[in-house]
Design a protein around this motif. Structure first.
Motif, short mmCIF file in Angstrom:
data_model
loop_
_atom_site.label_atom_id
_atom_site.label_comp_id
_atom_site.label_asym_id
_atom_site.label_seq_id
_atom_site.Cartn_x
_atom_site.Cartn_y
_atom_site.Cartn_z
N TYR A 1 0.84 -1.21 0.00
CA TYR A 1 0.00 0.00 0.00
C TYR A 1 0.87 1.25 0.00
CZ TYR A 1 -3.57 3.34 1.63
OH TYR A 1 -4.40 4.42 1.77
N HIS B 1 -11.27 6.93 -11.16
CA HIS B 1 -12.16 5.85 -10.71
C HIS B 1 -12.95 5.28 -11.89
CE1 HIS B 1 -11.79 5.73 -6.33
NE2 HIS B 1 -11.65 7.05 -6.34
N ASN C 1 -13.09 1.42 -13.04
CA ASN C 1 -14.37 0.70 -13.07
C ASN C 1 -14.66 0.11 -14.45
OD1 ASN C 1 -14.84 1.35 -10.39
ND2 ASN C 1 -16.10 3.14 -10.86
N GLN D 1 -2.42 -0.13 -9.77
CA GLN D 1 -3.36 -1.01 -9.07
C GLN D 1 -3.00 -2.48 -9.28
OE1 GLN D 1 -7.35 -1.73 -10.51
NE2 GLN D 1 -8.20 -1.38 -8.48
N ASN E 1 -7.53 -4.44 -4.24
CA ASN E 1 -8.81 -3.90 -3.79
C ASN E 1 -8.63 -2.68 -2.88
OD1 ASN E 1 -7.73 -5.91 -1.95
ND2 ASN E 1 -9.58 -5.58 -0.73
N ARG E 2 -7.43 -2.46 -2.37
CA ARG E 2 -7.18 -1.31 -1.50
C ARG E 2 -6.75 -0.08 -2.30
NH1 ARG E 2 -3.29 -2.29 3.35
NH2 ARG E 2 -4.34 -0.36 4.00
N SER F 1 -10.55 1.86 -2.96
CA SER F 1 -11.51 1.88 -1.86
C SER F 1 -11.61 3.29 -1.26
CB SER F 1 -11.10 0.88 -0.78
OG SER F 1 -9.82 1.19 -0.26
N THR F 2 -12.52 3.47 -0.33
CA THR F 2 -12.75 4.81 0.25
C THR F 2 -11.48 5.42 0.80
OG1 THR F 2 -15.02 4.16 0.83
CG2 THR F 2 -14.11 6.11 1.93
N GLY G 1 -8.50 4.17 0.10
CA GLY G 1 -7.48 3.52 -0.70
C GLY G 1 -6.41 4.48 -1.19
#
Length: 458
Positions: free
Chosen positions: A45, A92, A96, A260, A267-268, A271-272, A274
């Motif tokens: 991370y 984002h 997506n 990513q 998944n991190r 994220s909110t 992330g």
């Protein structure tokens, strides 16, 4: 790039089945997707966060004082937050869309930026399907030109900074000699092949940049004038100049998918709390701070880079320049990673298999570094041409392609209550087109003025 053999293979797959319907075309294109394979050396991370920060914190950050002069002390912060929000939204959206296509088409790997655009058009309306390959190639060309263009500017920045330092101490050499000196550390760093091993450089560069920005801010906050002595809202004709600089400062969308997919815990990333949201919030805060304080301190005298407002005889000025040179060399390595990732699969496909793939990749890297070096050496007013390329390529990459892909992929599933995502996509596209038109106009204007001076016409 063009991947002619890739396209021919996809076409043959369609012809072999004797049909040319949309489903067969999409399956053929999907089969040819290289994608982002899972990394053998995934990043943590914190390492990914360092990469994201380094990809967005560079020369553009130092120009935000001048950007705020073109926006106004009141208007510029509002516009900066708006542009930052749009850029984060588009990051984002790109993620997506890529993962939606991977799931829908059952792809082995997540598609790259260009493959995401291609698959979006291939699965879209019939009027767009035939242009899918063209748009994939266009995205790849834009990304490569943009990233290598930044690398050219970095060579010029490092070389001029070294020359400025040496000249002050009596060692006066031609700028081209300094560029050769700069090539040595740049070439060495460009040979790092994996993001996992670039992470220490990104961390060191971020620390250097943080210290440098801290020194600049500590100088700027001394003897600040009153706020009402600065323009609150600039004339409307100056806003396009602000927009161009701000978009440049936020440019980093080409790194989003690779970063990513290189993570141990992908998944991190989005994220909110992330990497993407945390990193871009930090970037936005730094941009706001540098722009606001820089314009507040120097007003209309603020330079294109805040380092130029520091007294040249001040010892801190030399420290700042040294820190920035180190940080920019490290940034070259990260920006260089993207075009290599795009070109290497095509080189393997056309000239491989190689007895020593690693040696072949090192050779490709060396050729690309020399290409950026020669461009910086030969082309006059390179920075102005890079500005023009950025106004065209970067705007399309960051603000136009992602929302278009989102609209195409989600057309049958809806955009949520009140269609707010659709409205956001439309606003983003309009903003991108506005930036493209105004940025291109002012870049061409500056190029014409510069060449007119060179040839004595101005």
């Amino acid at each position: 790039m063009g991947d002619k053999s890739r396209k021919n293979s996809a076409t043959q797959d369609v012809e072999a089945n004797g049909t040319s319907d949309q489903q067969q075309q999409v399956e053929a294109v999907a089969k040819a997707v290289h994608g982002h394979p899972v990394s053998e050396h995934p990043t943590t991370y914190c390492e990914t966060l360092m990469h994201l920060l380094k990809g967005n914190i560079g020369c553009g950050m130092l120009a935000m004082g001048d950007a705020f002069r073109n926006g106004g002390l009141l208007m510029a912060p509002i516009l900066t937050v708006f542009i930052g929000t749009v850029c984060i939204y588009n990051n984002h959206i790109l993620l997506n869309v890529a993962h939606k296509l991977k799931s829908r088409l059952k792809l082995e790997h997540c598609p790259t930026f260009s493959e995401t655009v291609e698959l979006s058009f291939a699965t879209g309306p019939k009027s767009l399907q035939k242009h899918a390959d063209l748009f994939r190639t266009t995205v790849n060309v834009f990304v490569i030109i943009t990233q290598l263009g930044f690398c050219c500017v970095y060579i010029l920045f490092v070389s001029n900074s070294i020359k400025q330092f040496c000249d002050e101490y009596g060692t006066v050499l031609d700028i081209h000699i300094h560029m050769i000196f700069a090539l040595v550390p740049i070439m060495s760093c460009a040979m790092i092949r994996n993001l996992k091993f670039i992470a220490p450089l990104s961390t060191a560069a971020n620390i250097s940049m943080a210290i440098g920005l801290g020194i600049i801010l500590s100088y700027c906050v001394v003897d600040l004038p009153t706020l009402n002595s600065r323009t609150a809202v600039a004339h409307w004709s100056q806003i396009p100049l602000f927009f161009g600089t701000a978009i440049y400062a936020f440019e980093g969308i080409s790194l989003v998918l690779p970063l990513q997919l290189e993570m141990k815990t992908p998944n991190r990333f989005a994220s909110t709390m992330g990497v993407l949201n945390v990193g871009m919030t930090i970037v936005t805060f730094i941009i706001l701070t540098m722009g606001f304080v820089g314009f507040w301190r120097f007003g209309d005298d603020v330079k294109g880079s805040l380092t130029l407002n520091l007294p040249p005889t001040l010892i801190l000025s030399k420290i700042v320049v040294g820190l920035m040179v180190f940080a920019i060399i490290c940034t070259y390595t990260l920006q260089f990673y993207v075009p290599v990732a795009i070109l290497w699969p095509s080189v393997q496909e056309k000239y491989g298999p190689f007895q020593s793939p690693a040696l072949a990749e090192y050779l490709l890297r060396a050729v690309l570094v020399f290409a950026t070096f020669l461009a910086a050496e030969v082309i006059p007013h390179l920075a102005l041409f890079i500005s023009l390329v950025g106004a065209i390529a970067s705007t399309f990459l960051a603000l136009i392609f992602p929302p278009i892909c989102h609209m195409v992929v989600w057309k049958d599933e809806g955009f949520g209550a009140f269609n707010w995502k659709l409205h956001m996509d439309i606003i983003t596209i309009v903003l991108g087109l506005l930036g493209f038109v105004t940025g291109t106009y002012f870049s061409l204007h500056d190029i014409i003025v510069a060449f007119s001076k060179d040839f004595g016409f101005h």
